[in-house]
Every structure is written in C-alpha cells, then in structure tokens.
Design a protein around this motif. Structure first.
Motif, PDB file in Angstrom:
ATOM      1  N   UNK A  34       0.830  -1.204   0.000  1.00  0.00           N
ATOM      2  CA  UNK A  34       0.000   0.000   0.000  1.00  0.00           C
ATOM      3  C   UNK A  34       0.866   1.255   0.000  1.00  0.00           C
ATOM      4  N   UNK A  35       1.908   1.283   0.837  1.00  0.00           N
ATOM      5  CA  UNK A  35       2.789   2.457   0.891  1.00  0.00           C
ATOM      6  C   UNK A  35       3.518   2.660  -0.435  1.00  0.00           C
ATOM      7  N   UNK A  36       3.950   1.551  -1.051  1.00  0.00           N
ATOM      8  CA  UNK A  36       4.645   1.657  -2.337  1.00  0.00           C
ATOM      9  C   UNK A  36       3.709   2.178  -3.423  1.00  0.00           C
ATOM     10  N   UNK A  37       2.450   1.733  -3.414  1.00  0.00           N
ATOM     11  CA  UNK A  37       1.483   2.216  -4.405  1.00  0.00           C
ATOM     12  C   UNK A  37       1.249   3.712  -4.254  1.00  0.00           C
ATOM     13  N   UNK A  38       1.124   4.145  -3.006  1.00  0.00           N
ATOM     14  CA  UNK A  38       0.908   5.571  -2.756  1.00  0.00           C
ATOM     15  C   UNK A  38       2.115   6.388  -3.199  1.00  0.00           C
ATOM     16  N   UNK A  39       3.305   5.908  -2.890  1.00  0.00           N
ATOM     17  CA  UNK A  39       4.521   6.625  -3.287  1.00  0.00           C
ATOM     18  C   UNK A  39       4.658   6.678  -4.804  1.00  0.00           C
ATOM     19  N   UNK A  40       4.321   5.576  -5.483  1.00  0.00           N
ATOM     20  CA  UNK A  40       4.402   5.555  -6.948  1.00  0.00           C
ATOM     21  C   UNK A  40       3.426   6.544  -7.565  1.00  0.00           C
ATOM     22  N   UNK A  41       2.217   6.644  -7.001  1.00  0.00           N
ATOM     23  CA  UNK A  41       1.230   7.578  -7.527  1.00  0.00           C
ATOM     24  C   UNK A  41       1.698   9.025  -7.354  1.00  0.00           C
ATOM     25  N   UNK A  42       2.204   9.358  -6.181  1.00  0.00           N
ATOM     26  CA  UNK A  42       2.677  10.726  -5.937  1.00  0.00           C
ATOM     27  C   UNK A  42       3.843  11.062  -6.858  1.00  0.00           C
ATOM     28  N   UNK A  43       4.782  10.117  -7.029  1.00  0.00           N
ATOM     29  CA  UNK A  43       5.933  10.364  -7.905  1.00  0.00           C
ATOM     30  C   UNK A  43       5.479  10.582  -9.349  1.00  0.00           C
ATOM     31  N   UNK A  44       4.546   9.763  -9.815  1.00  0.00           N
ATOM     32  CA  UNK A  44       4.041   9.926 -11.182  1.00  0.00           C
ATOM     33  C   UNK A  44       3.333  11.270 -11.341  1.00  0.00           C
ATOM     34  N   UNK A  45       2.572  11.662 -10.324  1.00  0.00           N
ATOM     35  CA  UNK A  45       1.878  12.940 -10.403  1.00  0.00           C
ATOM     36  C   UNK A  45       2.813  14.125 -10.426  1.00  0.00           C
ATOM     37  N   UNK A  46       3.887  14.051  -9.667  1.00  0.00           N
ATOM     38  CA  UNK A  46       4.825  15.177  -9.592  1.00  0.00           C
ATOM     39  C   UNK A  46       5.689  15.304 -10.830  1.00  0.00           C
ATOM     40  N   UNK A  47       6.067  14.173 -11.437  1.00  0.00           N
ATOM     41  CA  UNK A  47       7.079  14.222 -12.487  1.00  0.00           C
ATOM     42  C   UNK A  47       6.602  13.827 -13.886  1.00  0.00           C
ATOM     43  N   UNK A  48       5.429  13.184 -13.997  1.00  0.00           N
ATOM     44  CA  UNK A  48       5.012  12.678 -15.309  1.00  0.00           C
ATOM     45  C   UNK A  48       3.759  13.335 -15.874  1.00  0.00           C
ATOM     46  N   UNK A  49       2.802  13.693 -15.012  1.00  0.00           N
ATOM     47  CA  UNK A  49       1.497  14.112 -15.519  1.00  0.00           C
ATOM     48  C   UNK A  49       1.557  15.393 -16.341  1.00  0.00           C
ATOM     49  N   UNK A  50       2.175  16.443 -15.801  1.00  0.00           N
ATOM     50  CA  UNK A  50       2.230  17.705 -16.536  1.00  0.00           C
ATOM     51  C   UNK A  50       2.995  17.581 -17.856  1.00  0.00           C
ATOM     52  N   UNK A  51       4.188  16.932 -17.876  1.00  0.00           N
ATOM     53  CA  UNK A  51       4.855  16.727 -19.177  1.00  0.00           C
ATOM     54  C   UNK A  51       4.006  15.920 -20.156  1.00  0.00           C
ATOM     55  N   UNK A  52       3.237  14.942 -19.643  1.00  0.00           N
ATOM     56  CA  UNK A  52       2.379  14.138 -20.520  1.00  0.00           C
ATOM     57  C   UNK A  52       1.326  15.008 -21.189  1.00  0.00           C
ATOM     58  N   UNK A  53       0.618  15.816 -20.410  1.00  0.00           N
ATOM     59  CA  UNK A  53      -0.438  16.655 -20.984  1.00  0.00           C
ATOM     60  C   UNK A  53       0.143  17.757 -21.868  1.00  0.00           C
ATOM     61  N   UNK A  54       1.324  18.237 -21.536  1.00  0.00           N
ATOM     62  CA  UNK A  54       1.967  19.243 -22.386  1.00  0.00           C
ATOM     63  C   UNK A  54       2.300  18.649 -23.752  1.00  0.00           C
ATOM     64  N   UNK A  55       2.777  17.413 -23.756  1.00  0.00           N
ATOM     65  CA  UNK A  55       3.106  16.735 -25.011  1.00  0.00           C
ATOM     66  C   UNK A  55       1.844  16.475 -25.833  1.00  0.00           C
ATOM     67  N   UNK A  56       0.780  16.014 -25.160  1.00  0.00           N
ATOM     68  CA  UNK A  56      -0.453  15.708 -25.875  1.00  0.00           C
ATOM     69  C   UNK A  56      -1.135  16.964 -26.397  1.00  0.00           C
ATOM     70  N   UNK A  57      -0.959  18.075 -25.688  1.00  0.00           N
ATOM     71  CA  UNK A  57      -1.585  19.325 -26.131  1.00  0.00           C
ATOM     72  C   UNK A  57      -1.031  19.779 -27.469  1.00  0.00           C
ATOM     73  N   UNK A  58       0.242  19.451 -27.743  1.00  0.00           N
ATOM     74  CA  UNK A  58       0.842  19.854 -29.021  1.00  0.00           C
ATOM     75  C   UNK A  58       0.218  19.105 -30.197  1.00  0.00           C
ATOM     76  N   UNK A  59      -0.394  17.934 -29.914  1.00  0.00           N
ATOM     77  CA  UNK A  59      -1.038  17.159 -30.983  1.00  0.00           C
ATOM     78  C   UNK A  59      -2.358  17.782 -31.417  1.00  0.00           C
ATOM     79  N   UNK A  60      -2.922  18.661 -30.569  1.00  0.00           N
ATOM     80  CA  UNK A  60      -4.180  19.352 -30.868  1.00  0.00           C
ATOM     81  C   UNK A  60      -5.297  18.380 -31.237  1.00  0.00           C
TER      82      UNK A  60
END
Length: 612
Positions: A191-217
C-alpha cells in the motif's frame, strides 16, 4: 452473439430510460435527483421488475462515477488549500468520527449485537456517503462555501479512514482466517509503495504528458489521457489495497496546479455525471427487500436509531466548535446516512469472520435505506431554507449581464471603488451574495445582482466573459483566491484587480499573477498617520514628505518579501522598542518605481498620488 448483444443493449436502454423518467419527475416534486436515481434502481432491480439479476456487477462499474467525482474534487483542492484545511481534516474529522463511532457502537449494543460486531456495524455507518453529500452540495452550489468546505474535509478524512479500518478488521479476524503477521506487513508495504508511486508519477510525469499531448491538438486524445490518469490512479490504489476514490482524489490534487486542469475537468465532466447517476441506480438495485422483510424488526429499529444518533452527534460536535445552529443542523441532516464504503467494510468483515453474513445483509440494507432517506430528511427540514429563499423576493439573480467592468462584492470597499468608475460613466455590473446588502444598495439607486462569485457559472452569467476588467472586492481572502483561480483560467481577456486582505494575502495574489492587488487598509492607514502628524503641529508639507517616505519604504519592503519570502523585510520596519530611528531624509531620486501599493507609479519621494 446477436442475441447477447441485444440483451446488453436492452439493459443499457432500461438504465437510461429509468434515469430519464425518474430523475426529472423527482426533481419536479422537489425530492432531488439522488432519490430519483435510487427509486429508479429499486424499480428495475431484482426486487422490483427484476430486469437485472446481478446489481453488484453494475455497482462495481458504477463506482467509477464516485472515482471521477473525487478526481474533480481533488482538482479543486490545491496542496496549499489542503494545507489550509489541515485543522479541519485532522481536527474536526477525527472529533466527529470518534464521537459518532462511540455513540453508534452503543446503539449496536442496544440492538442486540455483540461488542465486536456492534463496533464494525458502527464504523461502517460512520463512513458518510461521499457521493450523496457531494452531489447535494454541488446542486446547491455550496462546495466552495465555508460550511461546504467543512463537510468536504470530514469526507476526506473518512475516505482516509477506510484503510486503517480494513487493517483493523484483519487484526480482529480469528487466527485461522487472519493469516500470519508477515502477510499483514507485506500488505502495508505494498500500500505504501502504491501511494509513493502515484505521488511520484503525479509530480514528475502528468504535466509533461499533458503538455506533449496538447501539441497534438487532438481533443479526443486529451480526453482519453484524462480518463487514463483517473482510472490508472484508481487501479494503482486498488492493487495496493487502498481506496480507488482516494487514488483519484490524490491524482486530482497533483493536477490542481496544472495549466490543463480546466480542460481536463471539462473533458471528464460528461463521464462523471453519467457514471455517478449509474452508481445511485446500482445502490437502489442493491436494496434487498427480502432481507428487509425477513429481519424487518431489526431494520425498522436500526435505520431511525442510527440516523438520529449520528445526526445528534454531528450537531453536538458542530455546536461545541462554535458553529451556528443553521450550519450545524445542515451538516447533521446531510451527513446522517451511511455510505458506499460501508459495503466494502462489511464484506471484508464477513470474509474475515468478524461479523456473520446475516448482520452484513441487514446492515447493508440499513445503509442503503439511510442513503435513500437522506433526500427526504432534507425535504422535511427544508422549511427554514424555504423561509430564507422567500426573503429573496425582489432580488434578481445574475443572468446574461454584460459590462466593461464586473465588480464582485459590494460592501464598503466595493462601494467606494465603484464611484471612480461611475464618475466616468463606465458600464459596470455588480454582483453580491448578501441579500440584505443588495436591498440596501437598491434604496440608494444601485442595481446589484445576486450571485456567488466563487462559481464559474455565475461568473459567466454575470458577463465575465466579455468584461475588460474584473474587480474582486469581497472581504473573504479564501473566496478571493477562488475567484482569481477561476478568472485566470476562464477569462484571460479581463484585467484582474483584487482586494487583498493583508500583506501575506497580497504576496499570494501577486504570485498568482493578478494585474492589481490593493491592501484594503493600507492607503487609509497612511492618510491617518499623516493626519496624526498634522494634529501634532508638524508642517503639512513635512507630514506629506514623511508619508511619501513611509510609502517608499513599504514598497521596497514588499519587493524584498516578494523575492525572498514573507517576513524577509521585517528589519526595515520602524518600531518603538529599538534604537531611536534616524529621521527620514532619503534624497529624492528620479526613477520609475512601484507606486503606493506595489503598482507602477511616480517617484515616491514626491507627494502621494491622489486617492492612493
């Protein structure tokens, strides 16, 4: 194959038809959409017309509606806002839940349950239905209000509480069922590892992902990505043994500061509404009328006893913490029911051998009935609300307004600032949520519309989309922050002028990118100080020069704190406890600097600007 497809399509058509018929009818009767969904679910479920045989399968899918709803709520809860609510989440939440659990456990003993079983039954009923309360608050537009925020804080703590409660059930299980301690520790680690993985993905992956997808329009790709984030976070938490809804909420919080948050919210809104309605339908289908009939005495006693006891505890806690009678009563009625997490807790407790199956079935029926009765309880207590609504006679809500400037809040600050605009015949629209103030302003010839500026739909109706400037004059710093967040995202064409509550609030507003932030007492206090000097027989020119120097020093101190953090300029303040300060004799400088309250202005060594 064709027959199976036709059967599946038939079930989809039945669900849609039930919702389309029941919800408008119940809303027309003033009973609310939630009760309409629940009644429709009972009608088409296995204990009504028996058009569905396995409601639990639909309920499992429909839980995604709650997941999406918590994701949307999470996007409204920036980390700084959650930190501001920490005392309510971890103070009010535990106090209310602890009091309710103690009293409801006593109710369970009165109903003839063994102590351990009574505790589990009470713990499940303590977990209020997030879906019902949030839906009710959303329909009333109360989520962003102080009373709504308190309920949201309690619901967040209850969502967190399901994890330790499930762990407690595992520890209460008989030895032959519980398993060894190593497996428990492994579950906690996962459970702790799942929570840590989610927070790490949110901090470092989500915004770059949406920024990349936004360029596809590609709008559909952004929608798919939004659903992927929500469902992926829910799946990760479920694999870790945690709540799917909590995973979605954390993902929403991590995206709350994103520039894509409004686009994401708009993309998933249709799915959220449909799935949340499906959830209420499935809850209605789950009401086992056979269990109610077989154990009707227990159910008939338990539903009113549990609901009244929980409501009384909530009211007592609210009043003990100095909430008003109306707010305490509103919270007690809205949160008196059990919730969807009770189903999870009772099922886990039965699997672990902590409670017998008949208690699980009976308590599940009690929770479902309490959820169905909540809209009716609200209807019964709506008399006071209707009397307040009657006082709205003669007050016109904002709808289709337009103007060059939208003024939000028409207290003393808004009234004074409006005079400069009206003197130049600027077309202004004014909104406020204080009915008495609106009537008072009307007696002086002002047209003020009723509207809550913290709601995006009200801002649209007030003409914010076509305004050249939006002046936020409310006296609530939290409300001002919410309006700024909405206006920056939805109305970029408008200049944003905001009344700051104090120095720290102004620093926050400047960081948020507002065009003008004015501290509400700064200019008046400077004028007051200058008047005091004149009353002490200081030459008027000298008094004006000293005021200008104080203004300049204040601007420099603010700039230092803007760069280095709040409090960094404390050493620049003159106090009455240190060495006697050197008289203000700073030579005049010919330079363009920040003016009276941090805005570009003339050389501050000269006389203060008129009206500063």
């Amino acid at each position: 194959m064709a027959a199976a497809d036709t059967s599946q399509l038939f079930h989809v058509v039945v669900l849609l038809a039930a919702a389309v018929v029941a919800v408008p009818l119940f809303r027309r009767l003033g009973l609310g959409s939630v009760l309409g969904y629940l009644a429709a679910g009972v009608a088409v479920g296995p204990f009504g017309f028996a058009l569905f045989a396995r409601p639990e399968a639909i309920l499992h899918v429909a839980e995604l509606g709650v997941v999406l709803f918590l994701f949307v709520v999470g996007m409204e809860m920036r980390p700084s806002h959650l930190w501001a609510l920490r005392r309510q989440i971890f103070g009010l939440g535990p106090l209310q839940i602890g009091a309710c659990a103690l009293v409801l456990s006593g109710c369970g003993l009165l109903l003839g349950l063994r102590p351990a079983v009574a505790f589990i039954a009470a713990s499940g009923f303590v977990l209020t239905s997030t879906a019902i309360v949030m839906q009710m608050l959303a329909e009333r537009g109360d989520i962003a209000t102080p009373r709504g925020q308190k309920m949201v804080s309690i619901l967040l703590f209850e969502d967190l509480l399901i994890v330790p409660l499930l762990a407690l059930v595992a520890f209460m299980a008989p030895a032959q069922v519980a398993g060894d301690g190593g497996s428990r520790l492994l579950s906690i680690a996962i459970a702790a590892a799942s929570l840590a993985a989610l927070v790490a993905a949110g901090l470092f992956l989500l915004n770059p992902l949406f920024r990349l997808l936004a360029t596809a329009r590609a709008r559909e790709v952004m929608t798919a990505a939004a659903l992927l984030v929500v469902l992926g976070a829910a799946l990760l938490m479920e694999m870790g043994g945690l709540s799917m809804a909590m995973g979605a909420f954390i993902a929403g919080v991590l995206l709350s500061e994103s520039t894509f948050r409004h686009q994401i919210e708009a993309d998933i809104e249709p799915f959220r509404g449909l799935l949340l309605g499906l959830f209420f339908l499935a809850v209605g289908m789950s009401l086992d009328l056979a269990v109610v009939a077989a154990d009707w005495r227990f159910v008939l006693l338990a539903v009113p006893l549990m609901m009244c006891a929980k409501a009384a505890c909530i009211y007592a806690v609210a009043r003990a913490l100095r909430a008003g009678h109306a707010d305490a009563m509103d919270r007690a009625v809205l949160m008196a029911q059990g919730g969807e997490f009770a189903f999870v807790l009772y099922s886990a407790a039965q699997s672990a051998g902590v409670i017998p199956g008949e208690v699980n079935n009976a308590m599940t029926a009690v929770v479902v009935l309490s959820m169905a009765l909540t809209p009716l309880a609200i209807l019964v207590t709506r008399g006071a609300r209707r009397r307040r609504a009657a006082s709205m006679d003669g007050v016109e809500p904002a709808s289709g307004q337009s103007g060059s400037v939208l003024i939000i809040g028409f207290g003393r600050f808004g009234q004074v600032m409006s005079q400069s605009l009206l003197a130049r015949d600027v077309d202004v629209t004014i909104i406020d949520s204080d009915v008495d103030m609106i009537r008072s302003a009307a007696s002086f010839g002002f047209k003020v519309y009723y509207g809550d500026g913290t709601r995006l739909d009200v801002l649209h109706a007030s003409g914010a989309g076509s305004a050249r400037a939006i002046a936020v004059c409310v006296d609530d710093a939290g409300a001002a922050d919410r309006i700024v967040e909405l206006a920056k995202g939805a109305f970029p064409q408008a200049r944003l002028l905001v009344r700051a509550y104090d120095r720290a609030h102004k620093l926050k507003l400047v960081a948020a990118g507002v065009d003008v932030a004015i501290r509400e007492t700064f200019a008046a206090a400077l004028q007051f100080g200058e008047a005091a000097l004149r009353e002490l027989d200081v030459d008027p020119g000298e008094a004006a020069r000293v005021t200008a120097e104080v203004r300049k020093l204040e601007v420099e101190r603010f700039e230092l704190e803007r760069m280095a953090g709040f409090g960094a300029g404390a050493g620049m303040m003159r106090t009455n406890t240190g060495p006697k300060p050197t008289p203000l004799t700073t030579p005049r400088r010919q330079a363009r600097v920040l003016g009276p309250d941090g805005e570009p202005g003339d050389d501050p060594a000269g006389p203060p600007a008129p009206g500063a």
